[in-house]
Design a protein around this motif. Sequence first.
Motif, mmCIF file in Angstrom:
data_model
loop_
_atom_site.group_PDB
_atom_site.id
_atom_site.type_symbol
_atom_site.label_atom_id
_atom_site.label_comp_id
_atom_site.label_asym_id
_atom_site.label_seq_id
_atom_site.Cartn_x
_atom_site.Cartn_y
_atom_site.Cartn_z
ATOM 1 N N LYS A 102 10.930 0.481 -15.978
ATOM 2 C CA LYS A 102 10.506 1.323 -15.614
ATOM 3 C C LYS A 102 11.560 1.295 -13.385
ATOM 4 C CE LYS A 102 7.123 3.273 -17.519
ATOM 5 N NZ LYS A 102 5.568 3.498 -17.497
ATOM 6 N N GLN A 103 12.299 2.262 -13.400
ATOM 7 C CA GLN A 103 12.912 1.520 -12.248
ATOM 8 C C GLN A 103 11.836 2.988 -11.001
ATOM 9 O OE1 GLN A 103 16.806 4.212 -11.750
ATOM 10 N NE2 GLN A 103 17.846 2.274 -13.472
ATOM 11 N N GLN A 104 10.920 3.689 -10.963
ATOM 12 C CA GLN A 104 9.987 4.654 -10.443
ATOM 13 C C GLN A 104 8.932 2.954 -10.433
ATOM 14 O OE1 GLN A 104 8.539 7.948 -11.890
ATOM 15 N NE2 GLN A 104 7.656 8.898 -10.268
ATOM 16 N N ASN A 105 8.835 3.420 -8.872
ATOM 17 C CA ASN A 105 7.704 2.461 -8.237
ATOM 18 C C ASN A 105 6.447 3.399 -8.733
ATOM 19 O OD1 ASN A 105 9.167 0.517 -6.830
ATOM 20 N ND2 ASN A 105 9.594 2.241 -5.369
ATOM 21 N N ALA A 106 5.283 2.154 -8.550
ATOM 22 C CA ALA A 106 4.344 2.361 -9.300
ATOM 23 C C ALA A 106 3.483 2.316 -7.802
ATOM 24 C CB ALA A 106 3.494 1.294 -10.195
ATOM 25 N N THR A 107 2.375 4.062 -8.072
ATOM 26 C CA THR A 107 1.282 4.352 -7.169
ATOM 27 C C THR A 107 0.112 5.151 -7.340
ATOM 28 O OG1 THR A 107 1.767 6.784 -7.436
ATOM 29 C CG2 THR A 107 3.111 5.311 -5.826
ATOM 30 N N GLU A 108 -0.909 4.553 -6.873
ATOM 31 C CA GLU A 108 -2.136 4.667 -6.714
ATOM 32 C C GLU A 108 -2.998 5.069 -6.160
ATOM 33 O OE1 GLU A 108 -4.187 4.492 -10.170
ATOM 34 O OE2 GLU A 108 -2.907 4.104 -11.306
ATOM 35 N N ASN A 109 -3.235 5.878 -5.870
ATOM 36 C CA ASN A 109 -3.686 6.139 -4.217
ATOM 37 C C ASN A 109 -2.895 5.798 -2.998
ATOM 38 O OD1 ASN A 109 -5.233 8.129 -6.241
ATOM 39 N ND2 ASN A 109 -6.856 6.239 -6.594
ATOM 40 N N ARG A 110 -3.525 5.881 -2.256
ATOM 41 C CA ARG A 110 -3.098 4.891 -1.092
ATOM 42 C C ARG A 110 -2.339 3.356 -1.168
ATOM 43 N NH1 ARG A 110 -6.586 2.588 1.326
ATOM 44 N NH2 ARG A 110 -8.094 2.025 0.542
ATOM 45 N N PHE A 111 -2.464 3.418 -2.124
ATOM 46 C CA PHE A 111 -1.306 2.068 -2.959
ATOM 47 C C PHE A 111 -0.328 2.469 -3.907
ATOM 48 C CE2 PHE A 111 -5.316 -1.339 -1.786
ATOM 49 C CZ PHE A 111 -6.002 -0.703 -1.945
ATOM 50 N N SER A 112 1.109 1.153 -3.521
ATOM 51 C CA SER A 112 1.648 1.653 -3.686
ATOM 52 C C SER A 112 2.806 0.491 -3.986
ATOM 53 C CB SER A 112 3.404 2.946 -3.123
ATOM 54 O OG SER A 112 3.082 2.945 -2.078
ATOM 55 N N VAL A 113 4.292 0.174 -4.922
ATOM 56 C CA VAL A 113 4.519 -1.262 -4.376
ATOM 57 C C VAL A 113 6.357 -0.410 -4.504
ATOM 58 C CG1 VAL A 113 3.160 -2.524 -6.742
ATOM 59 C CG2 VAL A 113 5.374 -1.051 -7.493
ATOM 60 N N ASN A 114 7.287 -1.663 -4.009
ATOM 61 C CA ASN A 114 8.313 -1.302 -3.276
ATOM 62 C C ASN A 114 9.179 -2.503 -5.227
ATOM 63 O OD1 ASN A 114 11.116 -1.162 -2.937
ATOM 64 N ND2 ASN A 114 11.118 -2.042 -1.016
ATOM 65 N N PHE A 115 9.065 -2.519 -5.768
ATOM 66 C CA PHE A 115 9.627 -3.344 -6.905
ATOM 67 C C PHE A 115 12.009 -2.719 -7.044
ATOM 68 C CE2 PHE A 115 10.731 -5.429 -10.315
ATOM 69 C CZ PHE A 115 10.780 -4.553 -11.411
ATOM 70 N N GLN A 116 12.067 -4.289 -6.600
ATOM 71 C CA GLN A 116 13.078 -4.554 -6.651
ATOM 72 C C GLN A 116 13.725 -5.889 -7.717
ATOM 73 O OE1 GLN A 116 15.093 -2.522 -4.495
ATOM 74 N NE2 GLN A 116 13.596 -1.491 -3.113
ATOM 75 N N LYS A 117 14.005 -4.829 -8.762
ATOM 76 C CA LYS A 117 14.758 -5.974 -9.629
ATOM 77 C C LYS A 117 15.598 -6.878 -9.704
ATOM 78 C CE LYS A 117 14.565 -5.914 -15.184
ATOM 79 N NZ LYS A 117 14.550 -5.596 -16.538
#
Lengths: 114, 113
Positions: free
Chosen positions: B55-70
């Motif tokens: 998945k290219q879209q970065n996951a988010t959970e409320n105040r938490f998010s990721v920056n995924f650079q494969k």
Amino acid sequence: EADIYQTPRYLVIGTGKKITLECSQTMGHDKMYWYQQDPGMELHLIHYSYGVNSTEKGDLSSESTVSRIRTEHFPLTLESARPSHTSQYLCASSESGLSTDTQYFGPGTRLTVL
Amino acid sequence: AQTVTQSQPEMSVQEAETVTLSCTYDTSENNYYLFWYKQPPSRQMILVIRQEAYKQQNATENRFSVNFQKAAKSFSLKISDSQLGDTAMYFCAFLGSNYKLTFGKGTLLTVNP
């Protein structure tokens, strides 16, 4: 929060004693794991099971043994505890399939061997 | 074998501010999962967020998010509006085709009032 339980939470025991750490989960997960974690350090996999009557050793060598007679139960046994076994032991479980293989952890057992 | 590196042993942030925890990994696999787990002092390890590599879209959970650079094999965690209850050890973890989690050494995050 995941339904995975470990007992005891804390255990202080003398050298040479046999101990069993209990782990149970009520989610019907077929995969279960045991990790060893020293305070403030990373987790190391010591045993895992992909189903009943299936057990494998993990990446970190351990003198402990495990059994998986029932899906929900994955106890870890040390036949003769030594001070080097002092650590925290975390149990985890997950469903099969890479798409759902998120591991959920129990509260841990903190073991001290005197 | 896969490796996971967390280069920040300790970090601190003021309450209500934003902090980013770093994680890099090494793998030859193309399909895998990445996780951030949180372990508060003397409390249970809990899942914070999960990212599927396909998945290219970065996951988010409320105040938490990721920056995924494969391509860069980077998986950082951003915590917005930090709260005192966010104080914990944070572990980055990799799950590949062997179904075994590989953990980083962890980052101890302290949120200051």
